[in-house]
Design an enzyme around this catalytic site. Structure first.
Site, PDB file in Angstrom:
ATOM      1  N   GLU A 111      76.817   7.283  62.364  1.00 25.22           N
ATOM      2  CA  GLU A 111      76.643   6.754  63.643  1.00 25.22           C
ATOM      3  C   GLU A 111      76.409   5.630  63.755  1.00 25.22           C
ATOM      4  OE1 GLU A 111      74.567   8.837  67.000  1.00 25.22           O
ATOM      5  OE2 GLU A 111      75.024  10.932  65.970  1.00 25.22           O
ATOM      6  N   GLU A 117      70.191  14.109  63.225  1.00 23.69           N
ATOM      7  CA  GLU A 117      68.828  13.523  63.622  1.00 23.69           C
ATOM      8  C   GLU A 117      67.731  14.372  63.702  1.00 23.69           C
ATOM      9  OE1 GLU A 117      69.535  10.940  66.923  1.00 23.69           O
ATOM     10  OE2 GLU A 117      70.952   9.480  65.817  1.00 23.69           O
TER      11      GLU A 117
HETATM   12  O1  AHR Z   1      75.897   8.922  69.927  1.00 22.97           O
HETATM   13  C1  AHR Z   1      75.049   9.357  70.772  1.00 22.97           C
HETATM   14  C2  AHR Z   1      73.605   9.920  70.462  1.00 22.97           C
HETATM   15  O2  AHR Z   1      72.957   9.090  69.574  1.00 22.97           O
HETATM   16  C3  AHR Z   1      73.843  11.033  69.371  1.00 22.97           C
HETATM   17  O3  AHR Z   1      74.147  12.393  69.879  1.00 22.97           O
HETATM   18  C4  AHR Z   1      72.832  10.975  68.634  1.00 22.97           C
HETATM   19  O4  AHR Z   1      72.945  11.445  67.257  1.00 22.97           O
HETATM   20  C5  AHR Z   1      72.323   9.794  68.465  1.00 22.97           C
HETATM   21  O5  AHR Z   1      70.995   9.507  68.929  1.00 22.97           O
END
Ligand code: AHR
Length: 504
Positions: A292, A173
């Site tokens: 994610e 990110e």
């Molecule tokens: O999964 C939780 C968090 O969400 C992770 O660390 C991050 O990459 C995202 O914002």
């Protein structure tokens, strides 16, 4: 009763599904690692301190790849802290989650744990506070067998064989202002390109994931993708997408329409990748790593307060969302969406796997248990292997507070040629209507229903618990009929449905 129909033809293949779309994610965050997968004093702990009850559940889910060690955590991770004799490992402040990382569990332990769960490691490198050089050192430690500092360090630590980790994330990110070491797109694109280029010189079997946008609402989306790809196109293989959904408004109908936004996200990223491909006159296809995704909102406010109030705790309870029935329905819809895009979505990681926004929960010193979202993921992972099929679907639509023309039913099908099984996955989003669903399976010859389950009839807020992790779960159903390859099923309002048919 409303109606919907779908045609499933075994010749209309979109792609062979990459099993890694059933991947997941373990971050050093809260109790994911400590008291999640690793709890040396636990009654079920094995010789490495890994909880065997958790390993069994991960194996049941069939997770082929697990991203590690973060997430936001990776952006200030010093991998050297996490290897070598445990008694020499030093604690460090984790700036992402304001906790204390003891480093008792690290790269070697995770590699070993993945072997025991039959999964591969998807490793992220720190491009927040560290450089190409550190990523190269980590790669040498993991994958090389040379007589050089880091490869030797691994062997001297008792890990003779290289780990051969194939898939590497270039940071996490990096578009997010919250990220430690966040960078503007062109700067990050160049750093990712140079790091991937150098890592490939060391090991040319590797593939790389470039950080895309942290969610579809980022103000820099999709310019971030365009600019970073213009720098890194020749060196990477995937662009990452991250997206979490929530129902703060308590609006179930609109929450279940969230996959329309997901469709738009996937479509726009594909278009942006292909635009840069055309601009570069490139033959190379870059795919999507949706590394994610999940529902995440139940604990967000209290977690933020806790991190502000009580920093530098060891493995506190953070992001421990308890999922309900409607969350399971959305997870089913998301999996259907990935299957529909299986030609380009080649990796996806349910975030996360244990305790932290997870399908599997553990009690400290107590049992491990399955959340509601465990079940659609389990069934997709089990029956959604083989060929994704393009399945024309028609039926009634409705409007929600923020979305129009939302289909009552979303569905798709997968053809497992090896097992000679075709499986239909469907969600009825309608809050009130049973849907009379007709599915044309004639191309498969003489089909028989071998398994039909439905997850239906629950209150949208119903949850599972350590005491009962089957309170909200799929149940066998026989509410179907087959006539000359035409399958008729009644989908109850708010239901997740899986129908497995054997073909000749
Ligand atoms: O999964 C939780 C968090 O969400 C992770 O660390 C991050 O990459 C995202 O914002």
């Amino acid at each position: 009763m409303s109606k919907a129909s779908m045609v499933v033809d075994k010749d209309f293949r979109t792609a062979e599904i990459d099993k890694r779309i059933y991947g997941s994610f373990i971050e050093h965050l809260g109790r994911a690692v400590y008291n999640g997968i690793y709890e040396p004093g636990h009654p079920s702990a094995d010789e490495d301190g890994f909880r065997k009850d958790v390993i069994e559940l991960v194996k049941e889910l069939g997770v082929p790849i697990v991203r590690y060690p973060g997430g936001n955590f990776v952006s200030n991770f010093f991998w050297e802290d996490s290897v070598g004799p445990k008694e020499n490992r030093k604690p460090r402040l984790d700036l992402a989650w304001r906790t204390l990382e003891t480093n008792e569990f690290g790269i070697d332990e995770f590699q070993k744990w993945c072997k025991k769960t039959d999964s591969q490691v998807m490793m992220a490198v720190n491009l927040g506070t560290r450089s190409t050089k550190d990523a190269l050192n980590l790669l040498e430690y993991c994958n090389l067998d040379t007589d050089t500092t880091y490869a030797k360090m691994r062997r001297e630590g008792g890990h003779k064989e290289p780990y051969n980790i194939k898939t590497w994330c270039m940071g996490n990110e990096m578009d997010g202002p919250w990220q430690v070491g966040h960078k503007p797109a062109a700067e990050y694109g160049l750093l990712a390109a140079e790091t991937a280029k150098a890592m490939k010189i060391m090991d040319d079997s590797l593939e790389f994931v470039l950080c895309g946008s942290s969610n579809i609402m980022m103000p820099t989306f999709p310019e971030w993708e365009r600019i970073t790809l213009e720098e890194a196109y020749d060196y990477v293989n995937y662009v990452s997408l991250h997206q979490y959904y929530g129902n703060d408004a308590g609006d179930t109908a609109d929450f279940l329409a969230s996959t329309l936004d997901l469709e738009e996200f996937i479509h726009t990223v594909i278009c942006t990748i292909d635009y840069v491909k055309a601009k570069k006159r490139s033959d190379k296809q870059i795919n999507l790593s949706f590394d994610e995704w999940n529902v995440w909102y139940h604990t967000m406010k209290s977690d933020n307060e806790k991190m502000a109030r009580e920093p530098w705790d060891r493995h506190p309870h953070l992001l421990e969302d308890h999922y309900n029935f409607e969350d399971a329905l959305l997870v089913g819809l998301i999996l259907i969406t990935f299957l529909k895009h299986a030609d380009r979505v080649r990796i996806a990681c349910l975030a996360q796997l244990v305790n932290v926004i997870a399908p599997i929960m553990t009690e400290d010193d107590g049992p491990a248990w399955r959340q509601t979202i465990y079940y659609p993921f389990l069934q997709a992972s089990k029956y959604g292997r083989g060929y994704a099929l393009q399945c024309p679907l028609t039926g009634a639509v409705h409007d929600t507070s923020k979305h129009s023309d939302v289909s009552d039913v979303d569905a798709t099908a997968v053809w497992n040629e090896e097992k000679k099984e075709v499986t239909v996955f469907a969600v009825n989003r309608s809050l009130t209507e049973t849907v009379d669903f007709s599915c044309d399976l004639r191309s498969f010859g003489n089909v028989k229903v071998v398994k039909h389950t439905e997850m239906a009839g629950y209150n949208v807020n119903a949850e599972n618990s350590a005491a009962s992790d089957t309170a909200v779960a799929p149940k066998d159903s026989s509410d179907h009929s087959l006539d000359g390859g035409r399958l008729d099923v009644h989908f109850k309002p708010l239901s997740w449905n899986v129908i497995v048919c054997s073909a000749e």
